[in-house]
Structure formats: C-alpha cells, structure tokens
Design a protein around this motif. Structure first.
Motif, mmCIF file in Angstrom:
data_model
loop_
_atom_site.group_PDB
_atom_site.id
_atom_site.type_symbol
_atom_site.label_atom_id
_atom_site.label_comp_id
_atom_site.label_asym_id
_atom_site.label_seq_id
_atom_site.Cartn_x
_atom_site.Cartn_y
_atom_site.Cartn_z
ATOM 1 N N ILE A 247 -0.541 9.600 -3.621
ATOM 2 C CA ILE A 247 -1.732 9.684 -2.756
ATOM 3 C C ILE A 247 -1.264 9.902 -1.316
ATOM 4 O O ILE A 247 -0.404 9.170 -0.822
ATOM 5 C CB ILE A 247 -2.573 8.383 -2.833
ATOM 6 N N PRO A 248 -1.839 10.891 -0.619
ATOM 7 C CA PRO A 248 -1.366 11.173 0.734
ATOM 8 C C PRO A 248 -1.673 10.044 1.735
ATOM 9 O O PRO A 248 -2.725 9.409 1.646
ATOM 10 C CB PRO A 248 -2.130 12.433 1.144
ATOM 11 N N TYR A 249 -0.754 9.827 2.633
ATOM 12 C CA TYR A 249 -0.964 8.903 3.756
ATOM 13 C C TYR A 249 0.019 9.280 4.860
ATOM 14 O O TYR A 249 0.981 10.012 4.610
ATOM 15 C CB TYR A 249 -0.754 7.435 3.325
ATOM 16 N N GLU A 250 -0.245 8.810 6.061
ATOM 17 C CA GLU A 250 0.687 9.035 7.170
ATOM 18 C C GLU A 250 0.961 7.696 7.829
ATOM 19 O O GLU A 250 0.067 6.846 7.897
ATOM 20 C CB GLU A 250 0.057 9.975 8.219
ATOM 21 N N ILE A 251 2.174 7.525 8.335
ATOM 22 C CA ILE A 251 2.473 6.304 9.096
ATOM 23 C C ILE A 251 2.393 6.672 10.571
ATOM 24 O O ILE A 251 3.087 7.585 11.029
ATOM 25 C CB ILE A 251 3.865 5.747 8.739
ATOM 26 N N TRP A 252 1.513 5.983 11.280
ATOM 27 C CA TRP A 252 1.293 6.274 12.695
ATOM 28 C C TRP A 252 1.902 5.176 13.572
ATOM 29 O O TRP A 252 1.982 4.006 13.168
ATOM 30 C CB TRP A 252 -0.213 6.325 13.009
ATOM 31 N N THR A 253 2.253 5.572 14.775
ATOM 32 C CA THR A 253 2.664 4.601 15.785
ATOM 33 C C THR A 253 1.430 4.226 16.625
ATOM 34 O O THR A 253 0.376 4.860 16.515
ATOM 35 C CB THR A 253 3.700 5.225 16.738
ATOM 36 N N ARG A 254 1.618 3.251 17.503
ATOM 37 C CA ARG A 254 0.508 2.875 18.400
ATOM 38 C C ARG A 254 0.122 4.059 19.287
ATOM 39 O O ARG A 254 -1.047 4.252 19.615
ATOM 40 C CB ARG A 254 0.914 1.677 19.256
ATOM 41 N N GLU A 255 1.095 4.854 19.679
ATOM 42 C CA GLU A 255 0.804 6.004 20.549
ATOM 43 C C GLU A 255 -0.103 7.002 19.805
ATOM 44 O O GLU A 255 -1.048 7.556 20.383
ATOM 45 C CB GLU A 255 2.105 6.707 20.992
ATOM 46 N N GLN A 256 0.203 7.233 18.543
ATOM 47 C CA GLN A 256 -0.647 8.165 17.770
ATOM 48 C C GLN A 256 -2.063 7.605 17.614
ATOM 49 O O GLN A 256 -3.044 8.343 17.672
ATOM 50 C CB GLN A 256 -0.031 8.420 16.385
ATOM 51 N N LEU A 257 -2.143 6.285 17.421
ATOM 52 C CA LEU A 257 -3.469 5.663 17.297
ATOM 53 C C LEU A 257 -4.278 5.913 18.570
ATOM 54 O O LEU A 257 -5.442 6.333 18.524
ATOM 55 C CB LEU A 257 -3.323 4.151 17.054
ATOM 56 N N LEU A 258 -3.648 5.669 19.727
ATOM 57 C CA LEU A 258 -4.381 5.810 20.992
ATOM 58 C C LEU A 258 -4.697 7.271 21.312
ATOM 59 O O LEU A 258 -5.697 7.565 21.967
ATOM 60 C CB LEU A 258 -3.595 5.163 22.130
ATOM 61 N N ALA A 259 -3.860 8.178 20.815
ATOM 62 C CA ALA A 259 -4.161 9.603 21.033
ATOM 63 C C ALA A 259 -5.419 9.984 20.253
ATOM 64 O O ALA A 259 -6.253 10.755 20.734
ATOM 65 C CB ALA A 259 -2.973 10.455 20.592
ATOM 66 N N ARG A 260 -5.570 9.440 19.024
ATOM 67 C CA ARG A 260 -6.738 9.783 18.190
ATOM 68 C C ARG A 260 -7.963 8.985 18.600
ATOM 69 O O ARG A 260 -9.094 9.471 18.519
ATOM 70 C CB ARG A 260 -6.387 9.502 16.715
ATOM 71 N N MET A 261 -7.731 7.735 19.028
ATOM 72 C CA MET A 261 -8.846 6.852 19.398
ATOM 73 C C MET A 261 -8.621 6.382 20.833
ATOM 74 O O MET A 261 -8.233 5.220 21.082
ATOM 75 C CB MET A 261 -8.919 5.652 18.434
ATOM 76 N N PRO A 262 -8.843 7.263 21.824
ATOM 77 C CA PRO A 262 -8.499 6.937 23.211
ATOM 78 C C PRO A 262 -9.339 5.803 23.789
ATOM 79 O O PRO A 262 -8.979 5.246 24.846
ATOM 80 C CB PRO A 262 -8.750 8.255 23.953
ATOM 81 N N HIS A 263 -10.435 5.448 23.122
ATOM 82 C CA HIS A 263 -11.287 4.361 23.615
ATOM 83 C C HIS A 263 -10.806 3.003 23.103
ATOM 84 O O HIS A 263 -11.410 1.979 23.413
ATOM 85 C CB HIS A 263 -12.738 4.597 23.166
ATOM 86 N N HIS B 6 0.837 -1.204 0.000
ATOM 87 C CA HIS B 6 0.000 0.000 0.000
ATOM 88 C C HIS B 6 0.876 1.259 0.000
ATOM 89 O O HIS B 6 0.575 2.235 -0.696
ATOM 90 C CB HIS B 6 -0.929 -0.004 1.213
ATOM 91 N N ILE B 7 1.952 1.236 0.764
ATOM 92 C CA ILE B 7 2.847 2.406 0.819
ATOM 93 C C ILE B 7 3.442 2.650 -0.566
ATOM 94 O O ILE B 7 3.424 3.778 -1.086
ATOM 95 C CB ILE B 7 3.947 2.179 1.883
ATOM 96 N N ARG B 8 3.932 1.579 -1.193
ATOM 97 C CA ARG B 8 4.563 1.724 -2.510
ATOM 98 C C ARG B 8 3.563 2.261 -3.548
ATOM 99 O O ARG B 8 3.868 3.183 -4.303
ATOM 100 C CB ARG B 8 5.115 0.360 -2.954
ATOM 101 N N LEU B 9 2.349 1.700 -3.558
ATOM 102 C CA LEU B 9 1.369 2.127 -4.571
ATOM 103 C C LEU B 9 0.911 3.562 -4.327
ATOM 104 O O LEU B 9 0.694 4.329 -5.267
ATOM 105 C CB LEU B 9 0.169 1.166 -4.585
ATOM 106 N N HIS B 10 0.795 3.945 -3.058
ATOM 107 C CA HIS B 10 0.408 5.333 -2.763
ATOM 108 C C HIS B 10 1.538 6.300 -3.130
ATOM 109 O O HIS B 10 1.279 7.390 -3.658
ATOM 110 C CB HIS B 10 -0.015 5.474 -1.296
#
Ligand SMILES: Cc1cc2nc3c(=O)[nH]c(=O)nc-3n(C[C@H](O)[C@H](O)[C@H](O)COP(=O)(O)OP(=O)(O)OC[C@H]3O[C@@H](n4cnc5c(N)ncnc54)[C@H](O)[C@@H]3O)c2cc1C
Length: 436
Positions: free
Chosen positions: A116-132, A107-111
């Motif tokens: 096509i824009p994308y961001e690579i997130w860490t687990r910490e970023q995931l939990l910051a955006r989705m704290p539940h 997916h990274i290579r094709l984007h």
C-alpha cells in the motif's frame, strides 16, 4: 414480505446492506429488517466516512485496502446500469501525525507487506503542505479545564509523519448505503423498514426466525446480527451473549464542525489529518467547514450508554470546546463559534476495539458487530467476508476449529477470518481506540 426467507439480516446499515448484496449474489434470498425509516439511517448516517488503511493488524489493514478499491471504483462495485446518483469518494490523501509513544513502525510494516503506498514526511514537508499548522507538540492531550492545557509547548512533534496518498472520505454515507441497497435489490434482496425485531425464535436444530414488534413471525434458517449499537441487545434476545469471550457495548461520541481558517481553504485544499499528538482528527466538510473528531485520548471520560435508544443526540459545550480548542493548538488561526455545531452518535465497541465477524453458539445465527467506530470504510469487504463465512458454515465447515479463509477480491491476500472470532483472546496490539 413472504413468511420465509433463506436469511434474515437484522439491520440495514453499511454492514447489513453489504452482507445482503453479497449473499444475494451467491443466490440466497435475503430480507433486511430495520426499525428505522431507510437504509443507512442508524449510526452509519453520522459516520465521518474517512477512508484509510492504517490499522494495527494485518487483517484489518487488508480488508481496508481491499474495500478501498471498491470506493475508488464505486460504479463497478454497485454494478447496476442506470442513472442513480452515486456517493463520491474524495481522494484527498491523509496525513498521520504520531505522538511520541506511538511507533509508526507497525503501520509502515503492514503497508509494506501489502504493497500500500505511503510517504514518510518530515516536519518541513508537513508545514509546506499545511502552512497554517504549527509543528509544536502538545502531547499528552488535555481538557481545556486542565491548568496545564495552556502551557506553551516545549518540543516539536515527532519527525516521522506518514502521508497516505490513497485516503480520503465519502461525501454522503447514507447515499452510499442506499446505492448498495439498490444493488442488492437488483439481485433479489428484500428490505423492510419501520420494522423492529423483538424476539428470535430457535429450536434444537438452531435458528427458526424472528418475531416483530407487531407480533408478525418470519422464518429463516439463517439470521445475521448487523444491528450496530444494538448488537448486544440482539445477542441477549438470541441467548448467545454469555457464550462469547468478547462483548460489545454502545459508546457515545461527538463530532463538531467549525469554519475553515481565513488563511486556508479546506474545501479546496484540505485533506484528512489524524493528529495523535492532539488526540483527534479532522477533515474537510461541505461548505468550507472542518469536521473535528476525537481519537479517544485518555483524558476524555468514555461515555458508555446503557440503552442505545435513549442517548443524548445533542453535542455538549464541554466536548465541543475540548475537541476544537485542541485543534486550535495546531491551527492558531482557527475560528471557533460560541455555539457548538455537530452530531453525536454511538459506536458499537468491542472489548478490544476489533470487530467480530463470526458465527455464534446458536446454529444459523451470525455476528457482524463490534465495529468500534471504524468499520464504515470496510463495508464492501465485510459483505464479502460474511457471505463467504455464512456460506461455508451452512455447507458444513466448522469455523470455530477450522476458520474460513477468504481470498480478497482486489489484492493477493487470503484473509484468515478467525482473527475476528467472538472467542478470541483480547488482541493486545490494538490501539483500544477508534483507530482499531
Ligand atoms: C460519530 C461517528 C464517526 C465515525 N467515523 C467513521 C469513519 O470516519 N470511518 C469509518 O470507517 N467508520 C466510522 N464510524 C464507524 C461506522 O460508522 C460504523 O462502524 C458503521 O457505520 C456501523 O455500521 P452497522 O451497519 O454495523 O451499524 P448501523 O449503521 O448502526 O446499522 C444498524 C441498524 O440496525 C438497526 N436495528 C438495531 N436493532 C434493531 C432491531 N431490533 N430491529 C430492527 N432493526 C434494528 C438500526 O436501526 C440500524 O439502522 C463512525 C461512527 C460514528 C458514530
């Protein structure tokens, strides 16, 4: 209805309607026939309408991105003056959690290749955006009656999480198809409903027309199979099914709805989440609900349907529990009502879960089929690619030996439509799932 058209399109779902729109723009007099009461009332009516760009092939990614521009600027795509209510694109962004066996590298290579824009997130970023959320791994997905289902997690999810800021979902897929119908009609296209095609007539030179359930005959030198989960049935009556390397068949699928957890407002703050670790996906749904779907994990038996007119449209307690209990592992606060709420409908699945956009061995008979649970989002580009393919073939191009190349409308990419051939070898890079 007139007795003769340039092209008859069987089906008025997202595919058939978008094809009518683009052929009409090229000057073809088209007629869409649908056995249901209105455009978009077939399997398109129950699509989750998720708009995303991650696919396993370059061509699949390119048509998704090309179509994204149309969803984003829907009024420009529809291009009809007036006050018609338009479908709305909720651009929420999409988080993709990859299971350990699924390398996000493709997916990274094709984007990257298509910009096509994308961001690579860490687990910490995931939990910051989705704290539940919890960031534990539960892979492989299991069914609730598996004794290992309730085992505590021993590891964390992969630390490569992709965020696609462009993605989201359409609020009303039926309305979106009716918008396209309206646009097609403004260019001269004709639509007829409650009209079932029961026979396809042909002669030595190819297609001649269709016969309807009431015996009416309508002639056209071009026919398009855009019959969704009925595609195999239409190929049978056209006599082309045994001359294709790739076949299609209907697969029943359920989607469920549960309320947002008290700790997070999905309607306001939710986004689309693909959770390969759990084998499912979810997105916000009207009324501060969550829509919960499945990514076809191996533990869920596939429910192939022999007759697309007789599948069970009611959701089952067992599949409701499987999909929502899995999501409850990611969202421990999730409330799951006892009574299931949701929809069941059919995918039109090809052997490799990649669609077929092609001619057939019957001259004048074309295929827009095998959408495999993931082609709603590509409707605008499908319309353009099928119109270009039909126009080229009708003007003498041998698409089987010299595949039609279509410059995409919004991105600098020439699509080799040969990848969607009915006679291709199985595409081994496919996920063989709804992800395509
Ligand atoms: C539960 C579910 C969730 C999905 N989620 C997504 C998603 O999030 N994102 C995405 O991109 N895609 C998704 N999809 C897939 C997407 O909905 C389909 O790929 C797409 O809608 C197929 O459109 P179609 O026009 O080919 O088929 P359809 O919409 O099924 O249209 C075919 C039409 O042909 C008509 N027809 C059939 N036989 C005849 C006949 N003999 N005579 C006359 N008319 C006939 C039918 O009545 C029907 O209206 C999902 C699908 C399902 C079922």
């Amino acid at each position: 209805m007139k007795p003769t058209y340039d092209c008859i399109i069987i089906g008025a779902g997202i595919c058939g309607t978008a094809i009518a729109y683009e052929l009409s723009r090229l000057g073809y007099q088209t007629l869409n026939l649908d056995q249901l009461g209105a455009a978009g009332h077939g399997s398109t009516s129950n699509t989750c309408a998720i708009i995303r760009t991650h696919y396993s092939t370059l061509e699949g990614t390119a048509i998704a991105y090309d179509s994204w521009f149309d969803w984003h600027s829907w009024r420009d795509y529809i291009d009809v003056a007036g006050t018609m209510t338009l479908a709305k694109f909720h651009r929420t962004g999409l988080i993709n959690i990859y299971h350990k066996g699924h390398d996000p590298g493709t997916h990274i290579r094709l984007h990257d290749e298509l910009g096509i824009p994308y961001e690579i997130w860490t687990r910490e970023q995931l939990l910051a955006r989705m704290p539940h959320f919890v960031d534990d791994s539960f892979y492989p997905p299991r069914r609730p009656d598996d004794p290992l289902f309730h085992e505590p997690s021993r590891e964390k999810i992969s630390d490569t999480i992709l965020f696609y800021p462009n993605d989201g979902y359409i609020n009303d897929p039926v309305l979106s198809v009716q918008n396209i119908q309206h646009a097609a009609e403004s260019k001269g296209a004709v639509f007829r409903f409650h009209t079932k095609v029961t026979a396809i007539r042909s002669g030595n030179s190819g297609v001649r027309g269709v016969t309807l359930a009431d015996g009416t005959r309508i002639d056209a030198p071009i026919l398009v199979n855009a019959a969704g989960p009925h595609s195999a049935e239409i190929n049978q009556i056209a006599g082309v099914a045994h001359k294709m390397n790739i076949q299609t068949r209907p697969l029943r699928h359920e989607v469920h709805f549960v309320p947002s957890p008290a700790t997070f407002n999905y309607e306001k703050d939710g986004l689309v989440v693909g959770d390969g670790d759990l084998g499912g996906y979810h997105r916000p749904e009207t009324g501060n609900m969550i829509l919960v779907g499945s990514e076809d994990p191996a533990c869920d038996e596939r429910e192939w349907i022999a007759d697309p007119d007789t599948y069970d449209p009611d959701v089952t307690q067992a599949q409701y529990q499987a999909q929502t209990y899995r999501l409850a592992k990611r969202i421990p606060d999730l409330q799951i009502p006892n009574s299931p709420k949701g929809i069941a409908d059919l995918y039109d699945v090809s052997d490799d879960w990649i669609p077929i956009y092609d001619k057939s061995d019957l001259s004048g008979f074309y295929l827009s089929i095998g959408t495999s649970g993931n082609q709603y989002k590509n409707g605008p580009a499908i319309g353009r690619l099928m119109a270009a393919l039909i126009d080229a073939c009708e003007n003498g191009q041998d698409h089987d030996t010299n595949p039609v190349q279509v410059p995409l409308r919004h991105i600098d990419f020439k699509l080799n439509t040969g990848i969607f051939s009915r006679n291709r070898e199985i595409i081994q890079g496919s996920t063989f799932s709804v992800l395509g």
